[in-house]
Design a protein around this motif. Structure first.
Motif, mmCIF file in Angstrom:
data_model
loop_
_atom_site.group_PDB
_atom_site.id
_atom_site.type_symbol
_atom_site.label_atom_id
_atom_site.label_comp_id
_atom_site.label_asym_id
_atom_site.label_seq_id
_atom_site.Cartn_x
_atom_site.Cartn_y
_atom_site.Cartn_z
ATOM 1 N N GLY A 20 42.725 27.812 37.001
ATOM 2 C CA GLY A 20 43.544 27.026 37.920
ATOM 3 C C GLY A 20 44.702 27.768 38.547
ATOM 4 N N GLY A 21 44.805 29.070 38.308
ATOM 5 C CA GLY A 21 45.907 29.852 38.861
ATOM 6 C C GLY A 21 45.674 30.258 40.306
ATOM 7 N N SER A 22 46.729 30.733 40.936
ATOM 8 C CA SER A 22 46.676 31.155 42.332
ATOM 9 C C SER A 22 47.415 32.468 42.505
ATOM 10 N N LEU A 23 47.212 33.070 43.663
ATOM 11 C CA LEU A 23 47.954 34.260 44.065
ATOM 12 C C LEU A 23 48.979 33.795 45.091
ATOM 13 N N TYR A 24 50.237 34.028 44.816
ATOM 14 C CA TYR A 24 51.317 33.664 45.732
ATOM 15 C C TYR A 24 51.834 34.928 46.407
ATOM 16 N N VAL A 44 53.002 31.901 50.850
ATOM 17 C CA VAL A 44 51.561 31.650 50.948
ATOM 18 C C VAL A 44 50.965 31.530 49.549
ATOM 19 N N ARG A 45 50.064 30.563 49.386
ATOM 20 C CA ARG A 45 49.314 30.390 48.140
ATOM 21 C C ARG A 45 47.838 30.553 48.443
ATOM 22 N N GLN A 46 47.173 31.421 47.679
ATOM 23 C CA GLN A 46 45.736 31.591 47.804
ATOM 24 C C GLN A 46 45.097 31.326 46.448
ATOM 25 N N PRO A 47 44.198 30.367 46.364
ATOM 26 C CA PRO A 47 43.501 30.131 45.092
ATOM 27 C C PRO A 47 42.667 31.364 44.725
ATOM 28 N N LEU A 48 42.603 31.656 43.451
ATOM 29 C CA LEU A 48 41.814 32.782 42.971
ATOM 30 C C LEU A 48 40.421 32.309 42.569
ATOM 31 N N VAL A 49 39.414 33.039 42.988
ATOM 32 C CA VAL A 49 38.039 32.699 42.695
ATOM 33 C C VAL A 49 37.520 33.549 41.547
ATOM 34 N N GLU A 50 37.917 34.824 41.559
ATOM 35 C CA GLU A 50 37.382 35.769 40.591
ATOM 36 C C GLU A 50 38.362 36.924 40.405
ATOM 37 N N ILE A 51 38.354 37.482 39.212
ATOM 38 C CA ILE A 51 39.113 38.694 38.942
ATOM 39 C C ILE A 51 38.128 39.714 38.409
ATOM 40 N N ARG A 52 38.006 40.834 39.121
ATOM 41 C CA ARG A 52 37.074 41.887 38.704
ATOM 42 C C ARG A 52 37.832 43.140 38.343
#
Length: 76
Positions: free
Chosen positions: A55-59, A68-76
């Motif tokens: 449920g975290g995001s990149l701000y 700006v807030r961008q939802p995170l889909v994946e961390i590789r």
């Protein structure tokens, strides 16, 4: 409770500038027949990646302000 990432958006002057930059990057990827996905590379892998993905995001900080807030889909 979700954990978030906060990053400085270096070289970007406004939210519109970031959106234009992202669109241009996606167009270039499509033209190169690569997957059209926005990727942000960092020096080190987040230690708490599982918590961020829950449920975290990149701000993004632009001109010293979180804008700006961008939802995170994946961390590789």
């Amino acid at each position: 409770m979700a954990l978030h990432l906060i990053k400085l958006c270096v070289g970007i002057d406004s939210i519109e500038h970031l959106a234009t930059s992202d669109r241009a990057e996606l167009r270039a990827l499509k033209a190169a027949r690569k997957p059209a996905e926005l990727i942000h590379r960092t020096r080190s892998f987040p230690r708490r990646a599982e918590e961020i993905l829950a449920g975290g995001s990149l701000y993004w900080v632009i001109k010293g302000v979180v804008q700006v807030r961008q939802p995170l889909v994946e961390i590789r």
